[in-house]
Write a protein that holds these residues in place. Sequence first.
Motif, mmCIF file in Angstrom:
data_model
loop_
_atom_site.group_PDB
_atom_site.id
_atom_site.type_symbol
_atom_site.label_atom_id
_atom_site.label_comp_id
_atom_site.label_asym_id
_atom_site.label_seq_id
_atom_site.Cartn_x
_atom_site.Cartn_y
_atom_site.Cartn_z
ATOM 1 N N ILE A 22 0.854 -1.184 0.000
ATOM 2 C CA ILE A 22 0.000 0.000 0.000
ATOM 3 C C ILE A 22 0.898 1.246 0.000
ATOM 4 O O ILE A 22 2.046 1.198 0.445
ATOM 5 C CB ILE A 22 -0.943 0.042 1.220
ATOM 6 N N ASP A 67 5.014 2.220 -2.873
ATOM 7 C CA ASP A 67 4.160 1.318 -2.118
ATOM 8 C C ASP A 67 5.030 0.409 -1.259
ATOM 9 O O ASP A 67 6.131 0.015 -1.661
ATOM 10 C CB ASP A 67 3.309 0.461 -3.056
ATOM 11 N N PHE A 86 -8.716 -2.124 3.580
ATOM 12 C CA PHE A 86 -7.415 -2.216 2.912
ATOM 13 C C PHE A 86 -7.162 -3.640 2.445
ATOM 14 O O PHE A 86 -6.763 -3.879 1.297
ATOM 15 C CB PHE A 86 -6.292 -1.767 3.854
ATOM 16 N N GLY A 144 -9.073 -4.649 -0.583
ATOM 17 C CA GLY A 144 -8.812 -3.872 -1.781
ATOM 18 C C GLY A 144 -9.783 -2.744 -2.048
ATOM 19 O O GLY A 144 -9.752 -2.133 -3.128
ATOM 20 N N LYS A 152 -7.943 2.100 -1.995
ATOM 21 C CA LYS A 152 -6.783 2.067 -2.879
ATOM 22 C C LYS A 152 -6.754 3.347 -3.710
ATOM 23 O O LYS A 152 -7.744 4.097 -3.771
ATOM 24 C CB LYS A 152 -6.844 0.855 -3.809
#
Length: 295
Positions: A173, A207, A260, A263, A266
């Motif tokens: 992330i 990320d 998170f 998904g 995002k």
Amino acid sequence: MIAVMGASGNTGGRISEQLLQQGEKVRALGRSAERLAGLERKGADLRIGDATDSTFLTSAFRDADGVYTLLPPDPQSPDLRKKWNQEGEAIVKAIRDSGVRYVVFLSSIGADLPEGTGPIAGLHAQEERLRQLRDVNVLIVRPAPFFENFYAVLGLIKHQKINGGAVVPDLEIPMIATRDIADVAARALKARDWTGVVVRELLGPRDMTYAEATRIIGTHIGKPDLQYVQFPYADFASSLVQMGISQNVAGLYAEMSRAFNEGSIKSREGRRPENTTPTEFEEFAEVLARAYEAA
């Protein structure tokens, strides 16, 4: 004149400092004159009051060329969404009544979704309120999770010898330093060069996974074998309550972690040069290590 809410916080404080250094007039808003004393010494005009008080906010926003707004975090709130609704409505009323024309709002990635994202759903609601304003140019900044969130786990690392949370260890992330958010907001407030409602994501330098972040922290604090442990959502929420966070907020954080993992939260833009920011996590980890030693 630029009015800055949360001027004693990570983003508001740096925004105020940056603008003062550039010769701008700053009106620093907060709940504590003591915490804003440093800005006052540097020339800021202080306004002390409550973010739910639209009369206070209207007075503080009046004659400002631009305003930085946010919904102040409150880990002890028994009903964070209710409090944020009150503050959000007061902020929008103050913007309307004061006549300010440029507004920067600190939101979050995931705020495009109306529900299922924990506290971020409250930011979505505020975005929608701001979109209803007429003749106001609104820049909505949607950053990734903050590097500074890791300050909250220093006690866990020191006493339990692990880092932990409810997010999957190997989920990549974006993460960002709050200083980079503040720098973008300060530049926007000084330039005031956008029209209408604009959404801008800020995704940090790259990320990362929580496992990688934990390894970097471990290296900087002299614990190269430090491990990240994923907690079940209920256990994660219970651990937050033990740390002094309210049951309501703990449940919202658990819901956010699930979003998170699944998904839902995002980036919608995808990583681009325009939303990639400079401060690397390794640089932040050096500062975190000093805080760890002092803890």
